[in-house]
Design a protein around this motif. Sequence first.
Motif, PDB file in Angstrom:
ATOM      1  N   CYS A  83       0.884  -1.156   0.000  1.00 54.24           N
ATOM      2  CA  CYS A  83       0.000   0.000   0.000  1.00 54.24           C
ATOM      3  C   CYS A  83       0.922   1.206   0.000  1.00 54.24           C
ATOM      4  N   MET A 139       0.049   4.435  -0.018  1.00 55.01           N
ATOM      5  CA  MET A 139      -0.446   5.613   0.700  1.00 55.01           C
ATOM      6  C   MET A 139      -0.315   5.381   2.205  1.00 55.01           C
ATOM      7  N   LEU A 172      -8.259   6.596  -2.171  1.00 50.00           N
ATOM      8  CA  LEU A 172      -8.335   6.460  -3.633  1.00 50.00           C
ATOM      9  C   LEU A 172      -9.518   5.592  -4.061  1.00 50.00           C
ATOM     10  N   PRO A 201     -11.856   1.426   1.764  1.00 50.82           N
ATOM     11  CA  PRO A 201     -11.184   0.262   2.335  1.00 50.82           C
ATOM     12  C   PRO A 201     -11.106   0.354   3.855  1.00 50.82           C
ATOM     13  N   CYS A 204     -10.409  -2.552  -0.658  1.00 45.71           N
ATOM     14  CA  CYS A 204      -9.897  -1.655  -1.693  1.00 45.71           C
ATOM     15  C   CYS A 204     -10.244  -2.317  -3.026  1.00 45.71           C
ATOM     16  N   THR A 206      -6.283  -1.939  -9.360  1.00 49.99           N
ATOM     17  CA  THR A 206      -6.172  -1.142  -8.133  1.00 49.99           C
ATOM     18  C   THR A 206      -5.723   0.256  -8.543  1.00 49.99           C
ATOM     19  N   LYS A 237      -2.108   1.374  -8.667  1.00 52.01           N
ATOM     20  CA  LYS A 237      -1.203   0.659  -9.576  1.00 52.01           C
ATOM     21  C   LYS A 237      -1.695   0.685 -11.019  1.00 52.01           C
TER      22      LYS A 237
HETATM   23  S1  SF4 Z   1      -5.486   2.287  -3.512  1.00 51.85           S
HETATM   24 FE1  SF4 Z   1      -5.746   0.480  -2.194  1.00 51.85          FE
HETATM   25  S2  SF4 Z   1      -3.851  -0.733  -2.457  1.00 51.85           S
HETATM   26 FE2  SF4 Z   1      -3.459   1.339  -3.241  1.00 51.85          FE
HETATM   27  S3  SF4 Z   1      -2.547   2.448  -1.498  1.00 51.85           S
HETATM   28 FE3  SF4 Z   1      -4.773   2.852  -1.462  1.00 51.85          FE
HETATM   29  S4  SF4 Z   1      -5.617   1.259  -0.059  1.00 51.85           S
HETATM   30 FE4  SF4 Z   1      -3.538   0.590  -0.665  1.00 51.85          FE
END
Ligand code: SF4
Length: 329
Positions: free
Chosen positions: A169, A171, A178, A187, A193, A230, A233
């Motif tokens: 993760c 963040m 996000l 999440p 998430c 996600t 990513k």
């Molecule tokens: S989008 Fe989901 S996997 Fe990516 S940093 Fe945020 S909580 Fe973690």
Amino acid sequence: MELVCPAGNLPSLKTAIDNGADTVYIGFADDTNARHFAGLNFNEQRSVQGVEYAHSRGKKVYVAINTYPQPSGWQRWIEAIDRANRLGVDAVILADIGLMEYAASKYPDLNLHLSVQGSATSHEALDFYYQNFNIKRAVLPRVLSVAQVKKAIDSSPVDIEVFGFGSLCVMVEGRCILSSYVTGRSPNTYGACSPASHVEYVENDIKLETRLGDVLIDAYKKDEPAGYPTLCKGRFESRGNTYYALEEPTSLNTLEILPQLKDIGVVAIKIEGRQRSPAYIETVAKTWSAALIQLEQGNYQTKNEWNQALSQVSEGFQTTLGAYHRSWQ
Ligand code: SF4
């Protein structure tokens, strides 16, 4: 060091224990934990069976109740703590201070661990949870260098567990918005998430598109391996370039610095991945227990075969030391 492995269901729990985990961590089948995916987690009967399986083999079970309850759901979260206590688990992993207060005052003998979702990185934060709720352990967020982990341990009133392997993760954990920005489900409160209900795969003759809500996360060529969409990513266009603007898909792998983690006083290595298959659990439990046994024997050397096995189950088939290694520090 204790090897703490994920278990999203009973077969994974048994696989983890049979392949060398000292401890498994599980969640109940609702939004009280941060891996709230359909078909995952433990109902009443399965959790009893899981705890029996682990305890009869001298292994431990932790229960993650690590999302933040909303006022309308408070009862569900405290019932999860009641249930974990009834089950006789070895610890509950919490993030919310209201739940900490409930668990500490109602069940003083129940071991409390601070979840990575609590994002505690300083002596002051760790001491707060220790003084107020008598936590026994904290899991540090995956944003600290080895030097920063050492600093936290040196002044910590409680044991420290860190992540050793798994998805990252990027963040601040427990505070990433996000996914909720796109799906309306956080999440941190709903427990997932990129919930599967909002994921879409659209395929045509030349490409496969992955979407979350109505946001295009990625587009893959015909034979390119596609990842789960996600937001952090995704490949996005920014200033004329399309690339992994936030984070490349990769998994944390700390095998290389395991002796360092032991030397600075880390008591437990956590493996990420309750949402992953029993095959993943078998690979990570087997590999990490072999590494930890060799570390205990005092002749530690990272083996190529370990790294190869872990690469096969890593995001994007690649691994990183993440924030642990910062050459500029
Ligand atoms: S989008 Fe989901 S996997 Fe990516 S940093 Fe945020 S909580 Fe973690």
